[in-house]
Design a protein around this motif. Sequence first.
Motif, mmCIF file in Angstrom:
data_model
loop_
_atom_site.group_PDB
_atom_site.id
_atom_site.type_symbol
_atom_site.label_atom_id
_atom_site.label_comp_id
_atom_site.label_asym_id
_atom_site.label_seq_id
_atom_site.Cartn_x
_atom_site.Cartn_y
_atom_site.Cartn_z
ATOM 1 N N GLY A 338 0.832 -1.199 0.000
ATOM 2 C CA GLY A 338 0.000 0.000 0.000
ATOM 3 C C GLY A 338 0.868 1.250 0.000
ATOM 4 O O GLY A 338 2.097 1.181 -0.116
ATOM 5 N N LEU A 339 0.220 2.393 0.109
ATOM 6 C CA LEU A 339 0.942 3.661 0.111
ATOM 7 C C LEU A 339 0.327 4.580 1.158
ATOM 8 O O LEU A 339 -0.896 4.739 1.214
ATOM 9 N N LYS A 340 1.192 5.165 1.990
ATOM 10 C CA LYS A 340 0.702 6.128 2.976
ATOM 11 C C LYS A 340 1.510 7.416 2.870
ATOM 12 O O LYS A 340 2.682 7.410 2.484
ATOM 13 N N GLN A 341 0.839 8.507 3.198
ATOM 14 C CA GLN A 341 1.474 9.823 3.172
ATOM 15 C C GLN A 341 1.763 10.225 4.615
ATOM 16 O O GLN A 341 0.851 10.363 5.434
ATOM 17 N N VAL A 342 3.040 10.417 4.892
ATOM 18 C CA VAL A 342 3.475 10.730 6.254
ATOM 19 C C VAL A 342 3.968 12.173 6.293
ATOM 20 O O VAL A 342 4.749 12.596 5.433
ATOM 21 N N THR A 343 3.499 12.925 7.276
ATOM 22 C CA THR A 343 3.918 14.314 7.446
ATOM 23 C C THR A 343 4.817 14.427 8.664
ATOM 24 O O THR A 343 4.448 13.990 9.758
ATOM 25 N N ALA A 388 5.562 -6.397 15.458
ATOM 26 C CA ALA A 388 5.000 -5.510 16.483
ATOM 27 C C ALA A 388 6.094 -4.564 16.961
ATOM 28 O O ALA A 388 7.294 -4.822 16.784
ATOM 29 N N TRP A 389 5.676 -3.427 17.549
ATOM 30 C CA TRP A 389 6.664 -2.495 18.103
ATOM 31 C C TRP A 389 7.431 -3.172 19.243
ATOM 32 O O TRP A 389 6.826 -3.795 20.106
ATOM 33 N N PRO A 390 8.755 -3.055 19.248
ATOM 34 C CA PRO A 390 9.553 -3.709 20.288
ATOM 35 C C PRO A 390 9.535 -2.954 21.626
ATOM 36 O O PRO A 390 10.129 -3.421 22.601
ATOM 37 N N VAL A 391 8.886 -1.782 21.657
ATOM 38 C CA VAL A 391 8.817 -0.957 22.873
ATOM 39 C C VAL A 391 7.374 -0.505 23.063
ATOM 40 O O VAL A 391 6.736 -0.032 22.105
ATOM 41 N N LYS A 501 8.164 0.558 7.282
ATOM 42 C CA LYS A 501 7.362 -0.174 6.313
ATOM 43 C C LYS A 501 6.529 -1.259 6.970
ATOM 44 O O LYS A 501 5.478 -1.650 6.454
ATOM 45 N N TYR A 502 7.015 -1.740 8.101
ATOM 46 C CA TYR A 502 6.385 -2.916 8.739
ATOM 47 C C TYR A 502 5.667 -2.564 10.038
ATOM 48 O O TYR A 502 4.956 -3.407 10.591
ATOM 49 N N LEU A 503 5.863 -1.356 10.513
ATOM 50 C CA LEU A 503 5.271 -0.968 11.802
ATOM 51 C C LEU A 503 4.235 0.129 11.555
ATOM 52 O O LEU A 503 4.522 1.110 10.884
ATOM 53 N N ASN A 504 3.071 -0.032 12.137
ATOM 54 C CA ASN A 504 2.055 1.022 12.053
ATOM 55 C C ASN A 504 2.281 2.020 13.170
ATOM 56 O O ASN A 504 2.390 1.640 14.332
ATOM 57 N N HIS A 505 2.391 3.321 12.771
ATOM 58 C CA HIS A 505 2.729 4.347 13.758
ATOM 59 C C HIS A 505 1.526 4.629 14.665
ATOM 60 O O HIS A 505 0.406 4.750 14.170
#
Length: 505
Positions: A338-343, A388-391, A501-505
Amino acid sequence: MRGSKGIDWARKLWKQSKAQWQSLTSKQAEPTSVLKDSAAPGRGKWFFLYSISSIALIGTLTITGQDYVEANLADIYPVKVGQETLGYVSSPEVLKEYTADREQKLAKQYPDVHMILPELEQSEPERAFRQKPDDSKVLALLDEKLKPVASGVELVIEGKTFAIVKDQATADKVLAEIKKPYEQKAKDSSQVAVLSADTAKPASTTVEKVEFVQKVETSDALGIQPQDVVKPDELIAKIKTGGVEPTKYTVLPGDCVSCIAEKLSVPKQVIYDKNPWIVDDQIREGDVLDLTVIKPALSVKTVEKMVENQDVQYETEVITDDTVKEGIVETISPGKNGLKQVTYELTKVNGQLVDEKIIGEEMVEKPVPAKVKKGTKVILGEGTGSFAWPVVSHSITSTFGTRWNKLHKGLDIVGNRAIVAADNGKVVSAGYKSDYGYYVLINHMNGYETMYAHMSKIETTAGTIVEKGEQIGVMGSTGDSTGVHLHFEIHKNGGLENPLKYLNH
């Protein structure tokens, strides 16, 4: 005044003569006043004729005298400097021309200094009889008595006078010149698109704020000397360097970049920045290094907004088959990223990144998951392919990408100090390295590996099978680290990947 008195006397004499004549012609009593002592009428007639002649003569003389005086009266203009009158000039235009000429000469003599000529007092003209003005003499005295005064504008930084310039316009121009390089959009992709090293999609950056870190003020400076005023070019150079002289160092036997940095208390990054010819830390005896640490008198802070498109890794939907041997995977349908726009909000000081944070994300195109059939005869430790996030309660302090001609291989993360495995896997290495400090490397048995560095404590050992979310260590600041954080990397088939690319913010 004499002419006026003569007229009054003539008028008085006329009145007396008129009365005497009326007395003679009407044969009345003896006349009074001047004719009082005259006994004979004949004598009175002669006196009357004498009076008439006198009146005519005095009138003529009076009128002629007045014309003469008027012809020799002229307006003259006094010239004063302070309380001293230097003399008289013929007209105000003389002083105006003198002032304009003097100011023009001062401008040529002091092109970089604003010289103020004291204003001459505009006196009212005086009427003078046969008195001639002396323009040349007065102007010569003005050259001597009228002293110009230098003025300027002080540039005050953090409450201290840094320099004096010609005027406010010059001060504004200098400050604008210092800001100018940072007000333009950055065009160097290695500096701007640092967060997208794994994608060819360019980032767009806009500068939203440009300001000085220090408090800058200006004020009028009076009573200064012309030599106190600094030229604009000299002031710009002084602000940029802080007046620091260049520092050179000749490489000695046994020197290395780290050794020189430690010995001279110079940041390694300064050595790299000032000497870009250094490759892989290779320096030789006799090489001359530029170690000048510039300390600008004014630092420019910019706040930039960067919008970047990033790939979103698709997930893989796995259909298990317990008849298929471990490691054998059959694709049912391929996936699509997919494609996401990050600011991002980037804060820089003098062009150097000091802070960055994600302020928005928008999914442009959702990823399409892949479907595969996979054997269930698997060993423990095989990853799911989803990280998954490691923290817990994570916050990013530095992202993946190239900075200052070096690749930052992963994410720097702060948050809860417990570090957990991002996916199922097998610990292949756990120990200490000079750059990573205490670290753990996990192989997820599916082509992916994850690295966890700068730990203060390791909670697992090599060969251990770990599950997703299981604690493997404690966050620290060991190795080549400047603060407590986790350095987290994702490897795919031996190559580096951007963890975002693999982690959702």
